[in-house]
Each structure stands twice: as C-alpha cells, then as structure tokens.
Scaffold this active site. Structure first.
Site, mmCIF file in Angstrom:
data_model
loop_
_atom_site.group_PDB
_atom_site.id
_atom_site.type_symbol
_atom_site.label_atom_id
_atom_site.label_comp_id
_atom_site.label_asym_id
_atom_site.label_seq_id
_atom_site.Cartn_x
_atom_site.Cartn_y
_atom_site.Cartn_z
ATOM 1 N N GLY A 105 -0.525 8.081 0.898
ATOM 2 C CA GLY A 105 -0.519 8.113 2.358
ATOM 3 C C GLY A 105 0.823 7.836 2.998
ATOM 4 N N TYR A 154 -13.240 -3.282 11.999
ATOM 5 C CA TYR A 154 -11.911 -2.720 11.757
ATOM 6 C C TYR A 154 -11.005 -2.950 12.957
ATOM 7 C CZ TYR A 154 -8.212 0.767 11.187
ATOM 8 O OH TYR A 154 -6.988 1.398 11.103
ATOM 9 N N SER A 190 -2.957 0.024 14.567
ATOM 10 C CA SER A 190 -3.794 1.203 14.789
ATOM 11 C C SER A 190 -4.207 1.253 16.242
ATOM 12 C CB SER A 190 -5.045 1.139 13.905
ATOM 13 O OG SER A 190 -6.021 2.070 14.325
ATOM 14 N N GLY A 244 0.813 -1.219 0.000
ATOM 15 C CA GLY A 244 0.000 0.000 0.000
ATOM 16 C C GLY A 244 0.837 1.256 0.000
ATOM 17 N N ALA A 245 1.765 1.357 -0.973
ATOM 18 C CA ALA A 245 2.734 2.457 -0.939
ATOM 19 C C ALA A 245 2.505 3.507 -2.014
ATOM 20 C CB ALA A 245 4.150 1.892 -1.068
ATOM 21 N N ASN A 246 1.331 3.502 -2.650
ATOM 22 C CA ASN A 246 1.124 4.514 -3.691
ATOM 23 C C ASN A 246 0.467 5.789 -3.169
ATOM 24 O OD1 ASN A 246 -1.578 3.768 -3.460
ATOM 25 N ND2 ASN A 246 -1.531 2.464 -5.279
ATOM 26 N N GLY A 284 2.410 5.047 3.469
ATOM 27 C CA GLY A 284 3.256 4.138 2.714
ATOM 28 C C GLY A 284 4.066 4.849 1.648
#
Length: 317
Positions: A32, A185, A158, A28-30, A34
C-alpha cells in the site's frame, strides 16, 4: 479552496531533493501507501527501515525494492505487531540498537473496518489498540532518537475522523456496547490525530523545537487497508469504488506522508495535509480542511493521560 502552494499539480515526488544520509522509519511498509512511500524515498537515496508484522511479506517487499533500486538499496525490516505492546517495545529496542538517526517516523500502519468487535492481547478494542495505542507507545519510545536528529513525526490519519462520534467515548473506549466497524475505526483515527496535536502543544509548552509533528491522510487510495481487515461486503464495495475516479492509486496516496516527512517549506503543523480535489479524496496534495473536533483541547488532554495509563509509558518532554 485548493491549496496552490506547490502549484496546480500539488506536491509530488518531483519536489523531493536528494535524501542521502537520511533515515526514515515507516510502520506498515510492506504494501500500500507505506510501500510506495518507501519506493519514493529509496529512489532519492534515503535509508528506509520498515516496521511490519509479517516477516514473509516484508522479505518479499524488500526483494522487490532491491530488484528495482539495486542490491545496495538501504532498506531493512524489523518485526513489530502494533497490536501487541510488548512487540512494540521489542521493536523500539531493536531500532535504538541499530538505527543511529531518525529523520522521520511515519506512522502509516493501520487496520480498518474490523467487522466484529475484537480485543488485542492487551485488552483494547483492536482498531484503537493497533492504530492509536501501538503508535502512541512507539513514538514515545523513539522520541529522543528523533529529537537527536531534529526529525519529524508524521501521523497518517483518515477523513474517517469526521464520521462516527467525532469525539472519544471515554466511558466505553473498547466499545463493549454499540460496537460498529466504522464508528470504532473513526474513533481510532481521531485518537491518532489528537495524539499528534496534543504532542504539538506539549512540545511548545516545554520549549522543545527539535521535533516537528505533522498530520496527513491519503484520501481515497487503492491500498490493501480495507481488503486486509474489512468485512466481505465492505471489501466488495471498496472494489467497486476502485473502478471509479473517486479512488486514486496507492502511489498517489503516499505523497502526503512523504511530503510531511521531507518537505522543508512545510511550516504549519496544526493542519491536515492530503488531497485537495473533489471531497478531498483525490487530487493535488496540499493543506486541506481541519475540523475543530480533531483538536478539542479538553478531549486531547484527557486522551493523552488515558493513553499513558493504558500503555504503561509516561512521556518525558
């Protein structure tokens, strides 16, 4: 009490030395935190491999990074949808073919506050399936390569683990009854933490010291997490919060995961790292408060066993 290990400003990228020759994989590095973690590591000459769902967004992110750091910036992308176990297996296979070493696998990707109950293609509640099961399988498939590099596993958790049931609802893990966006969540993030702490225990029992496992959280950071999967009401509430001092930037939110992936002086693994300021939501990065329900041994052990069955993968340690 705030952790002053790294001084009054806490850990920042200024603590990070040259990373030439090191390789970091980030899910998930594209966007935020990340994406910001990738920026910090590339600035220090590391190699970064992104595991993202969207090819289009990944290409844009890589273009932005190469524009900032030059065409020779060593950043690449492998498509992976964490919510689909077959996609995770395919991505792990590609990593093993193309990535010689893994100095740290940063489990950053997540979905949050999904307003109505949804199931993944494998039949799991979407948040548990994406945040926990997908990462559980990925880490298992890549573990040996991480061990060969004496690397690290970093789980981005989280503070939501302190909400909801504060345990795993084994009788109904997919929330066929009583689904709530936040409770589901919270369970998924607690499950991620329990995976990490149980892995620590299993590595210690097996006498395996090649891999260190750390858990961190970004605090309240202005990322796209809520805006990507949350309800319209939750997105509006989050937008209002971003206008207050209780929310920090995505760049600041990336500091804990980069620290856990790189900081050589970080030796305590049974801990939770993140902001240490007000409500541990913002402020200097260091070691925060870890509540006992996150490492309840009986629950951790059962969750591990259930997870192996769910994803069809047995860890060999």
């Amino acid at each position: 009490m705030a952790d002053t290990t790294f001084g009054p400003k806490g850990w920042t990228p200024e603590c990070l030395g040259d990373q030439s020759g090191k390789t970091y994989i980030i899910t998930g590095a594209n966007a935020g935190a990340g994406f910001q973690a990738a920026r910090v590591l590339l600035k220090k000459s590391a190699k970064v491999v992104m595991l993202n769902r969207s090819a289009e967004k990944s290409e844009v992110a890589i273009a932005d990074l190469k524009q900032e750091f030059g065409a020779k910036a060593d950043v690449s992308f492998i498509r992976m949808d964490l919510s689909v176990l077959e996609s995770v297996r395919e991505a792990a296979g590609e990593v093993l073919k193309t990535v010689r070493r893994i100095d740290a696998l940063i489990n950053n990707a997540a979905i949050a506050q999904v307003p109505t109950r949804k199931l993944t293609v494998d039949g799991f509640e979407s948040q548990l399936g994406t945040n926990h099961y997908g990462h559980f399988l990925l880490n298992g498939l890549l573990f040996d390569r991480i061990a060969e590099s004496n690397g690290r596993i970093v789980v981005v958790a989280s503070l939501g683990y302190n909400m909801g049931l504060k345990t795993i609802k084994f009788a109904d893990m997919n929330w066929e009854e009583g689904y709530g966006a936040n409770t589901a969540y919270s369970q998924s993030k607690l499950a991620q933490m329990m995976f990490a702490y149980e892995l620590q225990d299993r590595l210690a029992a097996a006498g395996r010291k090649e891999v260190a496992v750390y858990v961190c959280h970004p605090g309240s950071s202005a990322t796209s997490l809520i805006t990507t999967s949350g309800s319209r009401t939750m997105r509006f509430i989050w937008w209002l919060m971003t206008k207050t001092p209780m929310v920090q930037t995505a760049k600041q939110g990336s500091y804990p995961e980069v620290m856990c992936a790189t900081e050589e002086s970080l030796t305590e693994q049974r801990a939770l790292y993140g902001p240490t300021g007000r409500l541990q939501a913002v402020g200097p990065v260091g070691k925060g408060t870890l509540n006992a329900h996150a490492h309840d041994k009986a629950v951790m052990t059962r969750l591990w066993e259930e997870s192996e069955k769910a994803v069809g993968f047995e860890w060999k340690l």
